[in-house]
Design a protein around this motif. Sequence first.
Motif, PDB file in Angstrom:
ATOM      1  N   THR A 186       0.869  -1.207  -0.220  1.00 23.75           N
ATOM      2  CA  THR A 186       0.029   0.044   0.051  1.00 23.75           C
ATOM      3  C   THR A 186       0.896   1.310  -0.059  1.00 23.75           C
ATOM      4  OG1 THR A 186      -1.862  -1.240   1.253  1.00 23.75           O
ATOM      5  CG2 THR A 186      -1.926   1.265   1.327  1.00 23.75           C
ATOM      6  N   ASP A 187       0.617   2.305  -0.725  1.00 28.93           N
ATOM      7  CA  ASP A 187       1.300   3.582  -0.620  1.00 28.93           C
ATOM      8  C   ASP A 187       0.844   4.414   0.190  1.00 28.93           C
ATOM      9  OD1 ASP A 187       2.881   3.418  -2.903  1.00 28.93           O
ATOM     10  OD2 ASP A 187       1.001   3.693  -4.343  1.00 28.93           O
ATOM     11  N   TYR A 188       1.734   4.913   1.055  1.00 29.19           N
ATOM     12  CA  TYR A 188       1.645   6.103   2.233  1.00 29.19           C
ATOM     13  C   TYR A 188       2.472   7.331   1.684  1.00 29.19           C
ATOM     14  CZ  TYR A 188       0.022   2.222   5.248  1.00 29.19           C
ATOM     15  OH  TYR A 188      -0.813   1.281   5.720  1.00 29.19           O
TER      16      TYR A 188
ATOM     17  N   LEU B  54       0.166  15.998   7.190  1.00 30.41           N
ATOM     18  CA  LEU B  54      -0.820  15.127   6.885  1.00 30.41           C
ATOM     19  C   LEU B  54      -0.174  13.642   6.485  1.00 30.41           C
ATOM     20  CD1 LEU B  54      -2.979  17.541   4.947  1.00 30.41           C
ATOM     21  CD2 LEU B  54      -3.252  17.033   7.349  1.00 30.41           C
ATOM     22  N   PHE B  55      -0.523  12.719   7.294  1.00 28.86           N
ATOM     23  CA  PHE B  55       0.054  11.341   6.885  1.00 28.86           C
ATOM     24  C   PHE B  55      -1.330  10.595   6.503  1.00 28.86           C
ATOM     25  CE2 PHE B  55       1.572   7.006   9.411  1.00 28.86           C
ATOM     26  CZ  PHE B  55       2.049   6.611   8.229  1.00 28.86           C
ATOM     27  N   PHE B  56      -1.132  10.190   4.991  1.00 31.60           N
ATOM     28  CA  PHE B  56      -2.222   9.482   4.251  1.00 31.60           C
ATOM     29  C   PHE B  56      -1.905   8.442   3.747  1.00 31.60           C
ATOM     30  CE2 PHE B  56       0.414  12.239   1.317  1.00 31.60           C
ATOM     31  CZ  PHE B  56       0.241  11.429   0.158  1.00 31.60           C
ATOM     32  N   LYS B  57      -2.754   7.692   3.482  1.00 32.05           N
ATOM     33  CA  LYS B  57      -2.891   6.285   2.712  1.00 32.05           C
ATOM     34  C   LYS B  57      -3.425   6.320   1.164  1.00 32.05           C
ATOM     35  CE  LYS B  57      -4.006   1.259   3.982  1.00 32.05           C
ATOM     36  NZ  LYS B  57      -4.551   0.780   5.085  1.00 32.05           N
TER      37      LYS B  57
ATOM     38  N   LYS C 187      -6.357   9.906  -1.572  1.00 32.28           N
ATOM     39  CA  LYS C 187      -5.440  10.072  -0.397  1.00 32.28           C
ATOM     40  C   LYS C 187      -6.126  10.347   0.729  1.00 32.28           C
ATOM     41  CE  LYS C 187      -2.623  12.732  -3.576  1.00 32.28           C
ATOM     42  NZ  LYS C 187      -1.732  14.004  -3.563  1.00 32.28           N
ATOM     43  N   ILE C 188      -6.256   9.108   1.770  1.00 27.42           N
ATOM     44  CA  ILE C 188      -7.212   9.510   2.755  1.00 27.42           C
ATOM     45  C   ILE C 188      -6.322   9.684   4.241  1.00 27.42           C
ATOM     46  CG2 ILE C 188      -8.760   8.246   4.368  1.00 27.42           C
ATOM     47  CD1 ILE C 188      -9.658   9.012   1.434  1.00 27.42           C
ATOM     48  N   ILE C 189      -6.486  10.719   4.691  1.00 25.28           N
ATOM     49  CA  ILE C 189      -5.711  11.198   5.983  1.00 25.28           C
ATOM     50  C   ILE C 189      -6.001  10.267   7.115  1.00 25.28           C
ATOM     51  CG2 ILE C 189      -5.426  12.951   7.824  1.00 25.28           C
ATOM     52  CD1 ILE C 189      -6.458  14.897   5.768  1.00 25.28           C
ATOM     53  N   ILE C 190      -4.742   9.438   7.479  1.00 33.40           N
ATOM     54  CA  ILE C 190      -4.934   8.667   8.659  1.00 33.40           C
ATOM     55  C   ILE C 190      -4.367   9.223   9.922  1.00 33.40           C
ATOM     56  CG2 ILE C 190      -4.847   6.674   7.277  1.00 33.40           C
ATOM     57  CD1 ILE C 190      -1.939   6.128   7.787  1.00 33.40           C
ATOM     58  N   ASP C 191      -3.433  10.463   9.895  1.00 32.58           N
ATOM     59  CA  ASP C 191      -3.254  11.164  11.260  1.00 32.58           C
ATOM     60  C   ASP C 191      -2.717  12.334  10.632  1.00 32.58           C
ATOM     61  OD1 ASP C 191      -2.735  11.379  13.869  1.00 32.58           O
ATOM     62  OD2 ASP C 191      -0.843  10.353  13.878  1.00 32.58           O
ATOM     63  N   ILE C 192      -2.620  13.393  11.845  1.00 28.70           N
ATOM     64  CA  ILE C 192      -2.389  14.659  11.582  1.00 28.70           C
ATOM     65  C   ILE C 192      -1.376  15.299  12.658  1.00 28.70           C
ATOM     66  CG2 ILE C 192      -3.071  17.053  11.423  1.00 28.70           C
ATOM     67  CD1 ILE C 192      -5.844  15.792  10.411  1.00 28.70           C
TER      68      ILE C 192
ATOM     69  N   ASN D  78       4.558   6.374  11.275  1.00 28.68           N
ATOM     70  CA  ASN D  78       4.739   4.733  11.565  1.00 28.68           C
ATOM     71  C   ASN D  78       3.575   4.087  10.745  1.00 28.68           C
ATOM     72  OD1 ASN D  78       4.515   2.118  12.380  1.00 28.68           O
ATOM     73  ND2 ASN D  78       5.653   2.890  14.293  1.00 28.68           N
ATOM     74  N   ARG D  79       4.109   3.530   9.622  1.00 23.01           N
ATOM     75  CA  ARG D  79       2.935   2.834   8.603  1.00 23.01           C
ATOM     76  C   ARG D  79       2.310   1.728   9.126  1.00 23.01           C
ATOM     77  NH1 ARG D  79       6.365   3.229   3.371  1.00 23.01           N
ATOM     78  NH2 ARG D  79       8.202   2.925   4.786  1.00 23.01           N
ATOM     79  N   LYS D  80       3.033   1.100  10.512  1.00 22.07           N
ATOM     80  CA  LYS D  80       2.520  -0.326  10.889  1.00 22.07           C
ATOM     81  C   LYS D  80       1.363  -0.035  11.872  1.00 22.07           C
ATOM     82  CE  LYS D  80       6.834  -2.740  10.763  1.00 22.07           C
ATOM     83  NZ  LYS D  80       8.230  -3.093  11.484  1.00 22.07           N
ATOM     84  N   ILE D  81       1.420   1.289  12.560  1.00 23.77           N
ATOM     85  CA  ILE D  81       0.086   1.662  13.393  1.00 23.77           C
ATOM     86  C   ILE D  81      -0.365   2.728  12.833  1.00 23.77           C
ATOM     87  CG2 ILE D  81       1.335   0.925  15.496  1.00 23.77           C
ATOM     88  CD1 ILE D  81       2.096   4.001  15.980  1.00 23.77           C
ATOM     89  N   GLY D  82      -0.249   3.281  11.600  1.00 27.60           N
ATOM     90  CA  GLY D  82      -0.841   4.556  11.027  1.00 27.60           C
ATOM     91  C   GLY D  82      -0.995   5.846  11.512  1.00 27.60           C
ATOM     92  N   LYS D  83       0.038   6.085  12.517  1.00 28.02           N
ATOM     93  CA  LYS D  83      -0.076   7.304  13.416  1.00 28.02           C
ATOM     94  C   LYS D  83       1.490   7.852  13.330  1.00 28.02           C
ATOM     95  CE  LYS D  83      -3.827   6.694  15.953  1.00 28.02           C
ATOM     96  NZ  LYS D  83      -4.822   7.489  15.261  1.00 28.02           N
ATOM     97  N   PHE D  84       1.427   9.362  13.452  1.00 24.98           N
ATOM     98  CA  PHE D  84       3.036   9.914  13.755  1.00 24.98           C
ATOM     99  C   PHE D  84       3.262   9.636  15.366  1.00 24.98           C
ATOM    100  CE2 PHE D  84       1.322  12.990  10.639  1.00 24.98           C
ATOM    101  CZ  PHE D  84       2.606  12.870   9.909  1.00 24.98           C
ATOM    102  N   GLU D  85       4.443   9.026  15.649  1.00 25.32           N
ATOM    103  CA  GLU D  85       4.795   8.725  16.639  1.00 25.32           C
ATOM    104  C   GLU D  85       6.223   9.642  17.033  1.00 25.32           C
ATOM    105  OE1 GLU D  85       5.926   4.747  17.300  1.00 25.32           O
ATOM    106  OE2 GLU D  85       7.223   4.892  15.579  1.00 25.32           O
TER     107      GLU D  85
END
Length: 150
Positions: free
Chosen positions: A45-47, A61-64, A70-75, A126-133
């Motif tokens: 999957t592209d991120y 914006l972190f998107f998938k 392009k869907i936002i998964i974290d900000i 972090n693409r594994k958890i779909g969040k900025f850490e």
Amino acid sequence: MKNFIYIFLLLISSCYSQQNNRKYSIGQEIKSEGGFLLDKGKLDTDYGIAFSNSETKIFILFFKIENTKKIIIDILEIDKKELEENKLTEYCYTNNGADTEIIALVKKTDNNAEFYTKIKKAWRANRKIGKFEKIAKRKVKKCDNENNGI
């Protein structure tokens, strides 16, 4: 009654301006923002990362990408005041080499320097958890200075 209406209008105005300052929400599609795709690696999957701003904030914006959207998964929100003596950058290095998932806030240095080495804050998309850490700034050794022509 007149004071009540004034206070009511003031509250509505305040809420409206706060909502306008936050331009994005999780699950929203990004229409047109500047940014970059993360190295796909072993993922199917592209991120990516996109940058935007409001009057007082920078939004990372972190998107998938799902079905070409392009869907936002974290900000990640950063106050523009933090950029007065600092700069946001990507393409940073750890002891393990280059890491495209890292975004860092670095101290502005001479534009002729090849790398930024004074890391103020750092985050991993972090693409594994779909969040900025948030990551320890000492783990980031340096970040490319795109003004140097790297």
